[in-house]
Design an enzyme around this catalytic site. Sequence first.
Site, short mmCIF file in Angstrom:
data_model
loop_
_atom_site.label_atom_id
_atom_site.label_comp_id
_atom_site.label_asym_id
_atom_site.label_seq_id
_atom_site.Cartn_x
_atom_site.Cartn_y
_atom_site.Cartn_z
CG HIS A 1 -2.19 0.76 0.96
ND1 HIS A 1 -2.25 1.99 0.33
CD2 HIS A 1 -3.47 0.43 1.23
CE1 HIS A 1 -3.51 2.38 0.25
NE2 HIS A 1 -4.27 1.44 0.77
CB THR B 1 -7.45 8.58 1.12
OG1 THR B 1 -6.52 8.48 2.21
CG2 THR B 1 -7.15 7.52 0.08
CB SER C 1 -10.59 5.72 2.74
OG SER C 1 -9.62 6.58 2.25
#
Length: 663
Positions: A377, A504, A493
């Site tokens: 991520h 985000t 999110s």
Amino acid sequence: MAPRLLLLQLLRSGPRGVAVSPGVVPCRSLSTGPGSGEYLQRSIVPTMHYQDSLPRLPIPKLEDTMRRYLSAQKPLLDDDQLRKTEQCCKSFESGTGKELHELLVAQDKKNKHTSYISGPWFDMYLTARDSVVLNFNPFMAFNPDPKPEYNDQLTRATNMTVSAIRFLKTLRDGLLEPEVFHLNPAKSDTDAFKRVIRYVPSFLSWYGAYLVNAYPLDMSQYFRLFNSTRLPKPGRDELFTDAKARHLLVLRRGHFYIFDVLDQDGNIVSPSKIQAHLRYILTDSSPVPEFPLAYLTSENRDVWAEVRQKLVHGGNGQTLEKVDSAVFCLCLDDFPIKDLVHLSHTMLHGDGTNRWFDKSFNLIVAKDGTAAVHFEHAWGDGVAVLRFFNEVFKDSTETPAVTPQSRPAGTDSSAAVQKLRFELSDALKSAIAAAKDKFEATMRTLAIDCFQFQRGGKEFLKKQKLSPDAVAQLAFQMAFLRQYGQTVATYESCSTAAFKHGRTETIRPASVFTKRCSEAFVREPSRHSASSLQHMLAECSKYHGQLTKEAAMGQGFDRHLFALRHLAAARGIALPDLYLDPAYGQINHNILSTSTLSSPAVNVGGFAPVVPDGFGIAYAVHDNWIGCNVSSYPGRDAREFLHCLERCLQDIFDALEGKSIKT
């Protein structure tokens, strides 16, 4: 700006960016023809044409951030706690917070090439020392190929690999359609418009698209999709990319193989050769190694950084470079998938032997052809991954490179495929064994369960003039209240990809409206008429829509407060009382961490809870049903939560149909 807000409320991505842009599908493209070609499409507008002119992510006004923060705290605090938090906010707004905000604004003006959140957000991910497994990496599973015979493991792995390399080529050669949301496709998603906009200078192109209600999205993360790996380093990891590498990394039974998927001229190796090489790997009968190296990527990052140095010094440096620089990691599993729960465990973590969790993404193909993307991520969010995911599914199913009847090339795969070998000292073997024990102990604590609510979905809720996402989020609030008697911190999110280097923002679904509505349904339904409950549902939907719009426009409070805190730490400024207030810790202890998944290509997605006593909730509101995939650790009961969720959805639908709610 109303159309822009309408667009942006659709751009939601999961807490880890697990995707999600309901209805935001890559724009129309020109296919290169069935089963052949180097490219997925040939866009007449260059891929990065809009990037220079994207608007910058705004920094909210400090007073707006404080107001929104207090609104989000109200359903979580009692009167005494709220008064204390209000005082902290007043002191912050007029004191240190004001100074930090002015510093942040000044710093942002000096860095117009990026967003104010980009640097701090990279730091947040890369300085985290927890394992990336469960704590950060999510998965998205593909739907099966509509043609059953194409779900053969070798056929599907070959087709998906070729489609992924086509995506790479299309992206790098500037032929991938820019990521654009079209509010009026009849005007903007046309060859006529594209022929005009491609001649508009890049620094003006966004404005040209805006005039016809088209909204380009940030694509700065896309280059990290390929040839990229998160490298463990003491204190802070690094993102590594080597775009020159031409080989694929394949993992099977804990063994590592590489072979070129691009030739020296940058052309894709023939699909029949790729198929032959994968068949060769699938016929290797070597047992799983006694010490599978892949376990190390599941370790604490500082531990892994230290072990990696030992690997390098032990003569494995060049071999590790081949792993790190590979185009991506293809994982071939030797077993079929039993059901959705088994699929979720397999794709989220597996057994630890057959994933390189540090790669930008692992493309996993099981024995029965079930496939998924598991991604790291730190490098980016779900918008880029979902675009890749959608394009690979579309290309591999509509224009497959090989058929079940295709014969692999008569090539010498034993010469083309290199099996990587690692020199392991006793100390390294001990480190792998320790990582294995830790991994297995941790995975045993994770429970996953799922269910489908078949009574209705998006179509019914829209007829009731309710936001489907708002109803799903309300149902989570109601279910937790029914199960545990509380309203707790909740995270949803929202992508800010409409801005340059946007990441985000957080939607806070728990509100005074959802709390009031949940208590009416769960605790005292007999005291409320169906029309009264319908009115409360409408209030929840309206407020959730407002929160979504604000977040999509960069007007939430979470990222602003995060950036101010990051700046205070960087400048050596004492942490203001606002951040020491227990209420701040509580609202950031997200017991309900939620992510919506919506794409014709997605079967199911999932992720672990972000706190030990939380739930990880991946969900999708389809046209006529609602799906939910929930994870938990021993402190919570995912199965019971789903039972409560089903009861709550039944109650909501009863109320909307004018029926009385049973106690």
